[in-house]
Design a protein around this motif. Structure first.
Motif, mmCIF file in Angstrom:
data_model
loop_
_atom_site.group_PDB
_atom_site.id
_atom_site.type_symbol
_atom_site.label_atom_id
_atom_site.label_comp_id
_atom_site.label_asym_id
_atom_site.label_seq_id
_atom_site.Cartn_x
_atom_site.Cartn_y
_atom_site.Cartn_z
ATOM 1 N N MET A 1 27.750 22.215 -8.686
ATOM 2 C CA MET A 1 28.934 22.038 -7.860
ATOM 3 C C MET A 1 29.252 23.353 -7.144
ATOM 4 O O MET A 1 29.228 24.417 -7.729
ATOM 5 N N THR A 2 29.544 23.253 -5.864
ATOM 6 C CA THR A 2 29.853 24.427 -5.057
ATOM 7 C C THR A 2 31.298 24.840 -5.283
ATOM 8 O O THR A 2 32.200 24.007 -5.268
ATOM 9 N N THR A 3 31.504 26.124 -5.473
ATOM 10 C CA THR A 3 32.856 26.652 -5.604
ATOM 11 C C THR A 3 33.235 27.344 -4.307
ATOM 12 O O THR A 3 32.559 28.289 -3.876
ATOM 13 N N TRP A 4 34.283 26.858 -3.690
ATOM 14 C CA TRP A 4 34.779 27.421 -2.442
ATOM 15 C C TRP A 4 36.029 28.236 -2.725
ATOM 16 O O TRP A 4 36.843 27.866 -3.565
ATOM 17 N N ARG A 58 32.083 31.240 0.298
ATOM 18 C CA ARG A 58 31.341 31.020 -0.937
ATOM 19 C C ARG A 58 30.533 32.281 -1.197
ATOM 20 O O ARG A 58 29.854 32.778 -0.297
ATOM 21 N N ASP A 59 30.655 32.780 -2.396
ATOM 22 C CA ASP A 59 29.932 34.001 -2.788
ATOM 23 C C ASP A 59 30.169 35.140 -1.799
ATOM 24 O O ASP A 59 29.249 35.897 -1.465
ATOM 25 N N ALA A 63 32.445 30.856 5.476
ATOM 26 C CA ALA A 63 31.739 29.637 5.852
ATOM 27 C C ALA A 63 32.447 28.864 6.946
ATOM 28 O O ALA A 63 31.804 28.133 7.700
ATOM 29 N N PHE A 87 26.514 25.813 6.113
ATOM 30 C CA PHE A 87 27.440 25.370 5.075
ATOM 31 C C PHE A 87 27.921 23.933 5.268
ATOM 32 O O PHE A 87 28.683 23.416 4.456
ATOM 33 N N GLN A 90 28.622 20.360 2.650
ATOM 34 C CA GLN A 90 28.696 20.847 1.267
ATOM 35 C C GLN A 90 30.123 20.906 0.729
ATOM 36 O O GLN A 90 30.356 21.449 -0.347
ATOM 37 N N ALA A 92 32.886 22.316 2.408
ATOM 38 C CA ALA A 92 33.723 23.407 2.926
ATOM 39 C C ALA A 92 34.907 22.869 3.724
ATOM 40 O O ALA A 92 36.044 23.326 3.557
#
Length: 164
Positions: A1-4, A58-59, A63, A87, A90, A92
């Motif tokens: 899972m992507t963390t924004w 992200r990171d 984005a 991005f 995903q 965002a």
């Protein structure tokens, strides 16, 4: 899972504004935007002056962005929704919308509106997916073809409460 991560930023200083402008010009004309066109647009238009401007990252890499203006009477207008190509798809944009809805409620905004162009099919789909309904024209935006609105709900321990 992507963390924004979504944070407030200065719209006038964000490089995302120029990327947004270049993409809107490119998509409208069906060809790459020239730097001189983007420069002229940025000189002539004041719509980059947005009092609420959020950036999703992200990171540590930005984005995308989303802005909001205040129209009065508890109505806010979304503007400058943009997600960089790598991005897209995903989550965002969804993270930006959720954060902006919370920000809007915190600032007394209970209705969000926006306009968009016919060629921005992905945008129209995104807004519909997030509960925005198409409405009659509410502004005189020269390039707009579609107008949307969403009434915001504030969640409480007892459940959602409609705001008016």
């Amino acid at each position: 899972m992507t963390t924004w991560t979504v944070t407030a930023a200065d719209a006038a200083r964000s490089p995302l504004n120029r990327e947004y402008n270049a993409e809107m010009i490119s998509r409208y004309w069906g060809r790459p935007a020239q730097d001189a066109e983007v420069d002229a647009y940025e000189r002539d238009e004041q719509d980059h002056d947005v009092p609420v401007f959020l950036v999703v990252s992200r990171d540590g890499e930005d984005a995308g962005c989303l802005g909001m203006r205040f129209l009065g009477g508890g109505v806010g207008e979304l503007t400058r929704m943009f997600v960089r190509v790598p991005f897209r798809g995903q989550g965002a944009a969804s993270a930006l919308l959720a954060a902006m809805e919370a920000e809007a409620l915190d600032r007394g905004v209970t209705v969000l509106r926006l306009d968009t162009r016919a060629d921005l099919v992905e945008a129209r789909s995104l807004y519909a997916k997030h509960g925005f309904a198409e409405i009659d024209r509410y502004n005189d935006a020269g390039y707009a073809d579609h107008w949307f609105e969403k009434r915001l709900l504030r969640l409480t321990p007892a459940g959602p409460v409609a705001m008016s």
